[in-house]
Motif scaffolding. Structure first.
Motif, PDB file in Angstrom:
ATOM      1  N   ASP A 120     -29.271  18.564   7.649  1.00  0.00           N
ATOM      2  CA  ASP A 120     -28.900  17.155   7.832  1.00  0.00           C
ATOM      3  C   ASP A 120     -30.087  16.240   7.573  1.00  0.00           C
ATOM      4  OD1 ASP A 120     -26.338  17.907   8.635  1.00  0.00           O
ATOM      5  OD2 ASP A 120     -26.637  17.354  10.741  1.00  0.00           O
ATOM      6  N   ALA A 121     -31.242  16.624   8.078  1.00  0.00           N
ATOM      7  CA  ALA A 121     -32.437  15.790   7.948  1.00  0.00           C
ATOM      8  C   ALA A 121     -32.864  15.650   6.491  1.00  0.00           C
ATOM      9  CB  ALA A 121     -33.572  16.370   8.792  1.00  0.00           C
ATOM     10  N   LEU A 122     -32.756  16.720   5.728  1.00  0.00           N
ATOM     11  CA  LEU A 122     -33.076  16.629   4.302  1.00  0.00           C
ATOM     12  C   LEU A 122     -32.106  15.680   3.607  1.00  0.00           C
ATOM     13  CD1 LEU A 122     -34.610  17.455   1.748  1.00  0.00           C
ATOM     14  CD2 LEU A 122     -33.132  19.492   1.634  1.00  0.00           C
ATOM     15  N   TRP A 123     -30.827  15.816   3.905  1.00  0.00           N
ATOM     16  CA  TRP A 123     -29.845  14.907   3.319  1.00  0.00           C
ATOM     17  C   TRP A 123     -30.181  13.467   3.688  1.00  0.00           C
ATOM     18  CZ3 TRP A 123     -24.063  16.543   3.095  1.00  0.00           C
ATOM     19  CH2 TRP A 123     -23.944  17.841   2.607  1.00  0.00           C
ATOM     20  N   TRP A 124     -30.474  13.230   4.970  1.00  0.00           N
ATOM     21  CA  TRP A 124     -30.812  11.882   5.439  1.00  0.00           C
ATOM     22  C   TRP A 124     -32.005  11.323   4.683  1.00  0.00           C
ATOM     23  CZ3 TRP A 124     -35.512  10.786   7.927  1.00  0.00           C
ATOM     24  CH2 TRP A 124     -35.637   9.477   8.406  1.00  0.00           C
ATOM     25  N   ALA A 125     -33.066  12.110   4.580  1.00  0.00           N
ATOM     26  CA  ALA A 125     -34.278  11.633   3.906  1.00  0.00           C
ATOM     27  C   ALA A 125     -33.976  11.280   2.448  1.00  0.00           C
ATOM     28  CB  ALA A 125     -35.380  12.689   4.005  1.00  0.00           C
ATOM     29  N   ASP A 126     -33.189  12.104   1.779  1.00  0.00           N
ATOM     30  CA  ASP A 126     -32.844  11.863   0.378  1.00  0.00           C
ATOM     31  C   ASP A 126     -31.927  10.646   0.243  1.00  0.00           C
ATOM     32  OD1 ASP A 126     -32.593  12.249  -2.399  1.00  0.00           O
ATOM     33  OD2 ASP A 126     -31.059  13.787  -2.178  1.00  0.00           O
ATOM     34  N   MET A 127     -30.969  10.529   1.127  1.00  0.00           N
ATOM     35  CA  MET A 127     -29.960   9.469   1.003  1.00  0.00           C
ATOM     36  C   MET A 127     -30.364   8.158   1.653  1.00  0.00           C
ATOM     37  SD  MET A 127     -26.441  11.668   1.150  1.00  0.00           S
ATOM     38  CE  MET A 127     -26.829  12.403   2.728  1.00  0.00           C
ATOM     39  N   THR A 128     -31.621   8.074   2.096  1.00  0.00           N
ATOM     40  CA  THR A 128     -32.154   6.805   2.596  1.00  0.00           C
ATOM     41  C   THR A 128     -33.448   6.448   1.859  1.00  0.00           C
ATOM     42  OG1 THR A 128     -33.308   7.911   4.426  1.00  0.00           O
ATOM     43  CG2 THR A 128     -31.086   7.020   4.884  1.00  0.00           C
ATOM     44  N   THR A 129     -33.594   7.006   0.659  1.00  0.00           N
ATOM     45  CA  THR A 129     -34.759   6.728  -0.174  1.00  0.00           C
ATOM     46  C   THR A 129     -34.284   6.363  -1.573  1.00  0.00           C
ATOM     47  OG1 THR A 129     -36.072   8.327   1.074  1.00  0.00           O
ATOM     48  CG2 THR A 129     -36.929   7.664  -1.075  1.00  0.00           C
ATOM     49  N   GLY A 130     -34.764   5.238  -2.072  1.00  0.00           N
ATOM     50  CA  GLY A 130     -34.354   4.769  -3.385  1.00  0.00           C
ATOM     51  C   GLY A 130     -35.041   5.503  -4.524  1.00  0.00           C
ATOM     52  N   PRO A 131     -34.681   5.149  -5.740  1.00  0.00           N
ATOM     53  CA  PRO A 131     -35.204   5.853  -6.907  1.00  0.00           C
ATOM     54  C   PRO A 131     -36.700   5.654  -7.129  1.00  0.00           C
ATOM     55  CG  PRO A 131     -33.900   3.964  -7.595  1.00  0.00           C
ATOM     56  CD  PRO A 131     -33.729   4.109  -6.109  1.00  0.00           C
ATOM     57  N   ASP A 132     -37.269   4.619  -6.547  1.00  0.00           N
ATOM     58  CA  ASP A 132     -38.699   4.363  -6.673  1.00  0.00           C
ATOM     59  C   ASP A 132     -39.473   4.701  -5.405  1.00  0.00           C
ATOM     60  OD1 ASP A 132     -38.599   3.351  -9.394  1.00  0.00           O
ATOM     61  OD2 ASP A 132     -37.543   1.635  -8.539  1.00  0.00           O
ATOM     62  N   GLY A 133     -38.803   5.386  -4.477  1.00  0.00           N
ATOM     63  CA  GLY A 133     -39.454   5.818  -3.248  1.00  0.00           C
ATOM     64  C   GLY A 133     -39.324   4.854  -2.092  1.00  0.00           C
ATOM     65  N   GLU A 134     -38.617   3.761  -2.279  1.00  0.00           N
ATOM     66  CA  GLU A 134     -38.464   2.767  -1.216  1.00  0.00           C
ATOM     67  C   GLU A 134     -37.430   3.226  -0.193  1.00  0.00           C
ATOM     68  OE1 GLU A 134     -35.528   1.354  -4.420  1.00  0.00           O
ATOM     69  OE2 GLU A 134     -37.262   2.659  -4.266  1.00  0.00           O
ATOM     70  N   ARG A 135     -37.634   2.807   1.052  1.00  0.00           N
ATOM     71  CA  ARG A 135     -36.694   3.140   2.112  1.00  0.00           C
ATOM     72  C   ARG A 135     -35.472   2.231   2.015  1.00  0.00           C
ATOM     73  NH1 ARG A 135     -38.616   2.966   8.290  1.00  0.00           N
ATOM     74  NH2 ARG A 135     -40.411   3.952   7.339  1.00  0.00           N
ATOM     75  N   LEU A 136     -34.288   2.838   2.069  1.00  0.00           N
ATOM     76  CA  LEU A 136     -33.026   2.111   2.013  1.00  0.00           C
ATOM     77  C   LEU A 136     -32.125   2.612   3.136  1.00  0.00           C
ATOM     78  CD1 LEU A 136     -32.227   2.410  -1.824  1.00  0.00           C
ATOM     79  CD2 LEU A 136     -33.255   0.455  -0.666  1.00  0.00           C
ATOM     80  N   THR A 137     -31.096   1.836   3.437  1.00  0.00           N
ATOM     81  CA  THR A 137     -30.059   2.351   4.315  1.00  0.00           C
ATOM     82  C   THR A 137     -29.176   3.297   3.502  1.00  0.00           C
ATOM     83  OG1 THR A 137     -28.426   0.646   3.803  1.00  0.00           O
ATOM     84  CG2 THR A 137     -29.998   0.171   5.606  1.00  0.00           C
TER      85      THR A 137
END
Length: 185
Positions: A120-137
């Motif tokens: 779950d944590a890996l999915w979360w980290a991937d799905m809350t990071t944009g294509p340039d490395g920025e943090r997103l919801t």
């Protein structure tokens, strides 16, 4: 050399030069994973290592099948990476549904989907990071991906198919992170 340093070096070697934007994303996913340090019952180091390696299958010299979770897992297995890490990479971020849309889900049968807090944590980290490395919801990230690919693309269709499962993984991880923050106060 630590496992994190090793994973960083492997990912940098495979992604930094040929795919600098993908490398920026991977580094951002690893930064998100580091935020999980101290979450009770979570192997945050494993999540960070998996975050660094999750997109290695995009590397031009590894993209044999064109299905990056499996291309990455195959490569990692070939260099003696521990099976648990290989499995996390293979099943990151709803790979089963992505594979189903592309007709490649059967390729994941060789890898265990552990369905643990680390997954779950890996999915979360991937799905809350944009294509340039920025943090997103989560919503921002899924919207960004769907807009980039377009509504008829297989990636967008896979997101629609797997949205509930992706969201549950994100919510479970954010709940664990909130407990850790509350305990720190």
């Amino acid at each position: 050399m630590s496992l994190v340093s090793w994973a960083h070096d492997v990912a940098a070697d495979k992604l930094a030069e040929p795919l600098p934007r993908r490398w920026a994303h991977v580094q951002g996913v690893a930064r998100q994973a580091r935020r999980l340090a101290g979450v009770p019952g979570l192997d945050a180091e494993l999540v960070e290592v998996a975050a660094l390696l999750h997109d290695v299958g995009y590397a031009p010299d590894l993209a044999v099948l064109g299905f990056h979770p499996v291309d990455g897992a195959r490569y990692l297995a070939s260099i003696g990476t521990p099976a648990r890490l290989v499995n996390l990479v293979a099943h990151h971020s709803a790979a089963r549904q992505d594979g189903a849309v592309a007709g490649l889900a059967h390729l994941l049968d060789a890898y265990e989907d552990e369905q643990t807090p680390e997954r779950d944590a890996l999915w979360w980290a991937d799905m809350t990071t944009g294509p340039d490395g920025e943090r997103l919801t989560f919503i921002q990230r899924m919207t960004e991906v769907k807009e980039r690919y377009g509504p008829e693309h297989a990636v967008s269709k896979a997101i629609d198919l797997s949205w509930p499962e992706r969201l549950r993984a994100v919510e479970r991880t954010e709940a664990r992170l909130a407990v850790q923050v509350k305990n720190a106060d």
